[in-house]
Write an enzyme that holds these catalytic residues in place. Structure first.
Site, short mmCIF file in Angstrom:
data_model
loop_
_atom_site.label_atom_id
_atom_site.label_comp_id
_atom_site.label_asym_id
_atom_site.label_seq_id
_atom_site.Cartn_x
_atom_site.Cartn_y
_atom_site.Cartn_z
N HIS A 95 0.81 -1.22 0.00
CA HIS A 95 0.00 0.00 0.00
C HIS A 95 0.84 1.27 0.00
O HIS A 95 0.34 2.35 -0.35
CB HIS A 95 -0.94 0.01 1.21
CG HIS A 95 -0.23 0.22 2.52
ND1 HIS A 95 -0.06 1.46 3.08
CD2 HIS A 95 0.35 -0.66 3.37
CE1 HIS A 95 0.59 1.35 4.21
NE2 HIS A 95 0.86 0.07 4.42
N THR A 112 3.28 -21.59 10.15
CA THR A 112 4.27 -21.05 9.21
C THR A 112 4.90 -19.79 9.75
O THR A 112 4.20 -18.82 10.05
CB THR A 112 3.61 -20.72 7.85
OG1 THR A 112 2.40 -19.98 8.09
CG2 THR A 112 3.29 -21.95 7.06
N ALA A 165 7.38 -16.77 8.52
CA ALA A 165 7.74 -16.21 7.22
C ALA A 165 9.19 -16.51 6.85
O ALA A 165 9.48 -16.87 5.70
CB ALA A 165 7.50 -14.70 7.23
N LYS A 188 -5.38 -19.15 18.39
CA LYS A 188 -4.01 -19.53 18.76
C LYS A 188 -3.15 -18.30 19.05
O LYS A 188 -2.22 -18.37 19.86
CB LYS A 188 -3.39 -20.41 17.68
CG LYS A 188 -3.15 -19.74 16.33
CD LYS A 188 -1.79 -19.10 16.21
CE LYS A 188 -1.66 -18.35 14.90
NZ LYS A 188 -0.35 -17.66 14.78
N VAL A 193 3.18 -5.68 13.57
CA VAL A 193 1.82 -5.90 14.04
C VAL A 193 1.78 -7.15 14.92
O VAL A 193 2.28 -8.21 14.54
CB VAL A 193 0.85 -6.08 12.85
CG1 VAL A 193 -0.54 -6.48 13.35
CG2 VAL A 193 0.76 -4.79 12.05
N GLU A 236 -0.85 -9.40 15.97
CA GLU A 236 -2.26 -9.69 15.70
C GLU A 236 -3.00 -10.15 16.96
O GLU A 236 -4.18 -9.88 17.13
CB GLU A 236 -2.37 -10.76 14.61
CG GLU A 236 -2.16 -10.26 13.20
CD GLU A 236 -3.38 -9.57 12.62
OE1 GLU A 236 -4.31 -9.24 13.37
OE2 GLU A 236 -3.40 -9.35 11.40
#
Length: 334
Positions: A35, A140, A142, A194, A282, A284
């Site tokens: 963005h 996963t 990154a 989770k 971030v 989450e």
């Protein structure tokens, strides 16, 4: 599905970049959208994500853009990898540019802020009921995915053919295994809950409670995940798979997890804002905690671990007092 299919990955953070790298390596025409034009220009110049994946160069044919219209119209498959709190906003921006053959998937883990709604409900509200939707979820990190280390995830969709196509698109026999799962609700829910439990695991370790406490928290956290899933019609077996137990164990036990590191900082006595600033990305699970709290209340589901984490994050409860509150609950059968 053809051997090669174009895909646009929307979200140029660490996970979006890693997925785009993996897809491009698989030989699929891949466009990565971000963005922020300045950030995208930097990625293009460096040909890597220096901030999060500095040691992994972009494949030569991975394209980048900050033009959302270009990204949406370049491919029949869109994969959203954006934070949950902007998920609906990005979909609304995408909508005017959709192709007749567009299908939309997401790797976002979370629920809608301020309502606790599943992301499927947000997507349907914005795009209508006919749009094929899919979610990918599982254990996963990154960095490991981008490095080509062995990884496995699950994919679920509103349309079986889309789930099959996505699994073929993502699957790489050398390192990336993709399972299909019919439980569209369960895969979305596992990824959100989770994150909350991972904060709790970090809190426990930050307080010095040890491996026994961490393992008990993971185990009972899984029970809470299954309990909420049952109320929403998810399949209990899903939570014993990649998007449930797999992702839960990963994020609760490895310090690559931002949610776990956030909890560790809180357990060490830091306040929410300081702990968040230390992570620098971030977290989450912070928003997910409120979202899960809202969803559990609406469904009438008891989730004592998630509730105590909510009290720590949003009501200023002392982490040690929250742990004592959990341990002092009335005796019950497992």
């Amino acid at each position: 599905m053809a051997d090669q299919i174009a895909i646009s990955v929307l979200g140029a953070g660490s996970y979006g970049s890693a997925l785009a790298i993996s897809l491009a390596r698989n030989g699929h025409p891949t466009l990565l959208w971000g963005h922020d034009p300045a950030h995208v220009a930097e990625l293009e110049q460096d040909r890597c994500n220096k901030a999060f994946l500095p040691d992994v160069p972009f494949p030569a044919d991975l394209q980048l853009t900050a033009d959302l219209q270009q990204a949406v119209q370049a491919a029949p498959v869109l994969l959203l990898v954006v934070p949950s709190h902007v998920f609906g906003q990005v979909l609304a921006q995408v909508k005017p540019f959709l192709r007749p053959d567009t299908r939309i998937a997401w790797a976002t883990k979370g629920l809608e802020p301020d309502s606790g709604r599943l992301l499927q409900d947000v997507a349907r509200e914005v795009l209508g009921d006919e749009m094929p939707l899919a979610v990918i979820s599982g254990p996963t990190f990154a960095k490991e995915l981008a490095a080509g280390l062995p990884t496995a995830i699950s994919v679920a969709s509103t349309h079986d053919d889309f789930a099959d196509d996505l699994s073929l698109l993502l699957h790489c026999g050398r390192s990336f295994r993709v399972y299909t799962n019919p439980d569209f609700i369960g895969l979305q829910l596992g990824g959100a809950v989770k994150n909350v439990i991972a904060i709790g695991a970090g809190l426990s370790d930050g307080l010095g409670f040890g491996a026994n406490a961490r393992t008990a928290l993971i185990t009972r956290g899984l029970v809470e995940m299954q309990r909420l899933g049952a109320a929403l019609g998810a399949d209990a077996k899903t939570f014993m798979g990649m998007a449930g137990l797999g992702d839960l164990v990963l994020t609760c036990t490895d310090n690559q997890s931002r949610n776990r590191r956030f909890g560790l900082a809180l357990g060490a006595g830091k306040d929410v804002n300081t702990a968040m600033a230390e992570i620098g990305q971030v977290v989450e699970g912070y928003r997910n905690t409120k979202e899960v709290h809202l969803l559990a209340a609406r469904c009438g589901v008891e989730m004592p671990i998630c509730e105590q984490i909510f009290k720590v994050l949003y009501e200023g409860k002392n982490p040690k007092e929250a742990a004592i509150a959990l341990l002092s609950r009335d005796k019950k059968d497992e």
